[in-house]
Design a protein around this motif. Structure first.
Motif, short mmCIF file in Angstrom:
data_model
loop_
_atom_site.label_atom_id
_atom_site.label_comp_id
_atom_site.label_asym_id
_atom_site.label_seq_id
_atom_site.Cartn_x
_atom_site.Cartn_y
_atom_site.Cartn_z
N ALA A 1 0.82 -1.20 0.00
CA ALA A 1 0.00 0.00 0.00
C ALA A 1 0.86 1.26 0.00
N LEU B 1 -6.64 -1.49 -1.09
CA LEU B 1 -5.90 -0.24 -1.14
C LEU B 1 -4.71 -0.34 -2.09
N ALA B 2 -3.97 -1.44 -1.99
CA ALA B 2 -2.80 -1.61 -2.86
C ALA B 2 -3.20 -1.72 -4.33
#
Length: 268
Positions: free
Chosen positions: A67, A229-230
């Motif tokens: 992330a 998120l990543a």
């Protein structure tokens, strides 16, 4: 990762990834037969809990690294786009105060390059590549600047600034293109995915108590959110990401406004 994943809306990526993690971790914990679970953990249940904590901690650490890498790439891309659009605006203003002739042609080439970035290169960057047509537009801009023959002392004083700006534009363009491919190494993705799978698998073996079930829910949710998120920020120019060519559109609008205003220096 396949490009079609990044071109999905962020909310859909979140639903699929978080839902998959919750299904694997929590669903497995609920559905795994009690007799199987007791047979696997009856010897030393504390060892299993410790192993879950260890693997989950490693997984969350790897997800944080992924992330952070994606966030850094997205932030760097946004800053580069803003700076590149700012250089285009500065070039347009410098060309606008020069004598008419070659400078007018160079300004039209600057507009053509900016439109090509918006209409041709942005879709190409969503596929992790550059646009040859936009490279041609930049080369035309470069040649048009080389064709300018300054006719006054003011024009001659502006030429070094023009060349500094166009070289800065080239540097920023190359920096923008370098951030369009994936920012997380494939090896890191592979290790993170393996660790996530192990953590979710171990969650299914926890004893069927309320505390362990809540732990399975929370850890599955955290793993899913970290993966979301990543994935959402790894390719900042894909359709699912929020980075748009609005700074270039604004630069074009400002060039048009500049041309619409009368310049008393040249109308006398």
């Amino acid at each position: 990762m396949p490009l079609w994943i990044y071109n999905m809306p962020d909310w859909l990526i979140g639903v699929l990834v978080v839902g998959g993690c919750m299904g694997a971790g929590v669903g497995g914990h609920v559905l795994l037969p009690t007799t199987w679970r007791h047979g696997l953990v009856r010897e030393d249940p504390t060892l299993l809990v410790g192993l879950v904590i260890l693997v989950s901690g490693i997984t969350l650490g790897l997800l944080s690294l992924c992330a952070a890498s994606s966030w850094e790439a997205a932030t760097r891309s946004a800053q580069t786009v803003e700076r590149e659009a700012g250089v285009i605006g500065a070039l347009g203003r410098s060309l606008g105060v020069m004598s008419q002739g070659e400078s007018s042609y160079a300004k039209e080439q600057l507009r053509a390059y900016t439109r090509s970035v918006i209409l041709k290169e942005w879709p190409a960057m969503q596929e992790g590549r550059s646009s040859l047509a936009t490279w041609d537009a930049f080369d035309s801009l470069f040649r048009s600047l080389a064709a300018i023959q300054p006719s006054s002392a003011g024009d001659r004083a502006l030429m070094p600034e023009l060349w500094r700006r166009v070289h800065e534009l080239l540097t920023l363009r190359q920096s923008r293109l370098s951030t369009s491919p994936a920012s997380i190494p494939g090896v890191l993705w592979a290790v993170t995915a393996t660790s996530s799978g192990l953590a979710l698998g171990l969650l299914t073996l926890l004893p069927a108590t309320r505390m362990h079930r809540v732990s399975a829910i929370l850890l599955s949710l955290l793993i899913g959110l970290g993966l979301t998120l990543a994935l959402s920020m790894e390719r900042p120019f894909c359709l699912g990401a929020c980075l748009k060519p609005e700074p270039f559109e604004t630069a074009l609008q400002r060039m048009d406004r500049w041309d619409q205003k009368s310049n008393p220096v040249w109308t006398q």
